[in-house]
Design a protein around this motif. Structure first.
Motif, mmCIF file in Angstrom:
data_model
loop_
_atom_site.group_PDB
_atom_site.id
_atom_site.type_symbol
_atom_site.label_atom_id
_atom_site.label_comp_id
_atom_site.label_asym_id
_atom_site.label_seq_id
_atom_site.Cartn_x
_atom_site.Cartn_y
_atom_site.Cartn_z
ATOM 1 N N ARG A 44 -5.136 5.521 -8.076
ATOM 2 C CA ARG A 44 -4.198 5.080 -9.119
ATOM 3 C C ARG A 44 -2.770 5.077 -8.574
ATOM 4 N NH1 ARG A 44 -6.188 8.038 -14.746
ATOM 5 N NH2 ARG A 44 -8.265 7.116 -14.750
ATOM 6 N N GLY A 45 -2.423 6.134 -7.857
ATOM 7 C CA GLY A 45 -1.085 6.223 -7.287
ATOM 8 C C GLY A 45 -0.794 5.094 -6.326
ATOM 9 N N LEU A 46 -1.765 4.763 -5.486
ATOM 10 C CA LEU A 46 -1.571 3.680 -4.535
ATOM 11 C C LEU A 46 -1.449 2.329 -5.245
ATOM 12 C CD1 LEU A 46 -3.978 4.748 -1.649
ATOM 13 C CD2 LEU A 46 -1.477 4.889 -1.704
ATOM 14 N N SER A 47 -2.227 2.150 -6.320
ATOM 15 C CA SER A 47 -2.150 0.878 -7.032
ATOM 16 C C SER A 47 -0.809 0.706 -7.753
ATOM 17 C CB SER A 47 -3.314 0.726 -8.007
ATOM 18 O OG SER A 47 -3.191 1.633 -9.072
ATOM 19 N N TYR A 48 -0.173 1.823 -8.109
ATOM 20 C CA TYR A 48 1.130 1.760 -8.788
ATOM 21 C C TYR A 48 2.281 2.148 -7.866
ATOM 22 C CZ TYR A 48 -1.511 1.345 -13.096
ATOM 23 O OH TYR A 48 -2.363 0.915 -14.083
ATOM 24 N N PHE A 49 2.026 2.228 -6.568
ATOM 25 C CA PHE A 49 3.038 2.723 -5.641
ATOM 26 C C PHE A 49 4.289 1.853 -5.628
ATOM 27 C CE2 PHE A 49 4.975 3.780 -1.556
ATOM 28 C CZ PHE A 49 5.049 5.153 -1.702
ATOM 29 N N ALA A 50 4.129 0.576 -5.884
ATOM 30 C CA ALA A 50 5.294 -0.324 -5.899
ATOM 31 C C ALA A 50 6.291 0.080 -6.982
ATOM 32 C CB ALA A 50 4.846 -1.764 -6.105
ATOM 33 N N SER A 51 5.820 0.762 -8.028
ATOM 34 C CA SER A 51 6.725 1.174 -9.104
ATOM 35 C C SER A 51 7.390 2.521 -8.824
ATOM 36 C CB SER A 51 5.968 1.250 -10.434
ATOM 37 O OG SER A 51 5.022 2.296 -10.396
ATOM 38 N N PHE A 52 6.992 3.179 -7.731
ATOM 39 C CA PHE A 52 7.605 4.465 -7.368
ATOM 40 C C PHE A 52 9.054 4.211 -6.973
ATOM 41 C CE2 PHE A 52 8.553 7.664 -4.039
ATOM 42 C CZ PHE A 52 8.501 8.789 -4.831
ATOM 43 N N ARG A 53 9.972 4.945 -7.591
ATOM 44 C CA ARG A 53 11.400 4.698 -7.404
ATOM 45 C C ARG A 53 12.090 5.732 -6.523
ATOM 46 N NH1 ARG A 53 10.422 0.132 -8.266
ATOM 47 N NH2 ARG A 53 10.367 -0.770 -10.324
ATOM 48 N N GLY A 54 11.326 6.488 -5.762
ATOM 49 C CA GLY A 54 11.942 7.410 -4.832
ATOM 50 C C GLY A 54 12.263 8.775 -5.401
ATOM 51 N N GLU A 55 11.823 9.033 -6.645
ATOM 52 C CA GLU A 55 12.032 10.369 -7.186
ATOM 53 C C GLU A 55 11.163 11.349 -6.407
ATOM 54 O OE1 GLU A 55 8.965 8.270 -9.789
ATOM 55 O OE2 GLU A 55 10.962 7.755 -9.220
ATOM 56 N N ASP A 56 11.006 12.546 -6.866
ATOM 57 C CA ASP A 56 10.236 13.572 -6.176
ATOM 58 C C ASP A 56 8.770 13.130 -6.052
ATOM 59 O OD1 ASP A 56 9.034 15.847 -5.201
ATOM 60 O OD2 ASP A 56 9.650 17.138 -6.853
#
Length: 178
Positions: A44-56
């Motif tokens: 799930r994390g990899l599929s949404y990784f593009a939305s990761f904004r660099g927070e912790d």
């Protein structure tokens, strides 16, 4: 030359797999089910990784693990399967620890302490157990725990206080029985 996207995924996700498994194991209380939870959470994390904004990254992954664990537990209950209970420390793993030079009495005492801790944590309501595991075992800050659990910092502090108090009460009761 290393791929920057791959390095970013490794830094955000892969470096925290042990912590993710630890949280999942404490939430679902079954080692094999925890592995499934982490695997699903990473996907799930990899599929949404593009939305990761660099927070912790650690808190981000732990929140995904937490949500995945609750989703999979709910699906398991709805499917008529009971969550595996009573899965404590892997007995073979604990028994096969290398000799630290301590005598058998000290080793037995340590195993009994680990078993009591396992029982005490398992007896806590899940919202208290997740907070105490994230704070004491995974060493997350109050702010990170709030991010993972989606509750205000004050609620995190309250849950930690209640969890610690419950553990102390359980230890007191266990001491009276001995």
């Amino acid at each position: 030359m290393p791929d920057p996207a791959r390095l970013r995924v490794e830094n955000v996700v892969l470096t925290h797999l042990d912590a993710a498994y630890s949280l999942a194991r404490w939430l679902v209380r079954a080692p094999h089910f925890a592995e499934d939870v982490v695997q699903e959470a990473v996907l799930r994390g990899l599929s949404y990784f593009a939305s990761f904004r660099g927070e912790d990254g650690r808190a981000w992954l732990m929140r995904i693990v937490r949500n995945t664990a609750y989703t999979m537990l709910a699906a398991r209950r709805q499917g008529g399967q009971a969550a595996e209970q009573g899965q404590g420390l892997d007995g073979d793993m604990v028994r096969n620890l290398p000799d630290t030079g301590e005598g058998p009495d000290a080793a037995l005492s340590r195993l009994e302490d680990a078993a009591r801790l396992e029982q005490a944590l398992a007896a806590l309501p899940i919202e208290l157990r997740e907070c105490i595991v994230l704070k004491e075992l995974e060493e997350l800050s109050y702010k990170e725990i709030a991010q993972v659990t989606g509750v205000p910092i004050g609620t995190v502090m309250s849950r930690l206080w209640r969890a610690r108090r419950a553990l102390l009460v359980q230890e007191g009761a266990a001491g009276e029985e001995r």
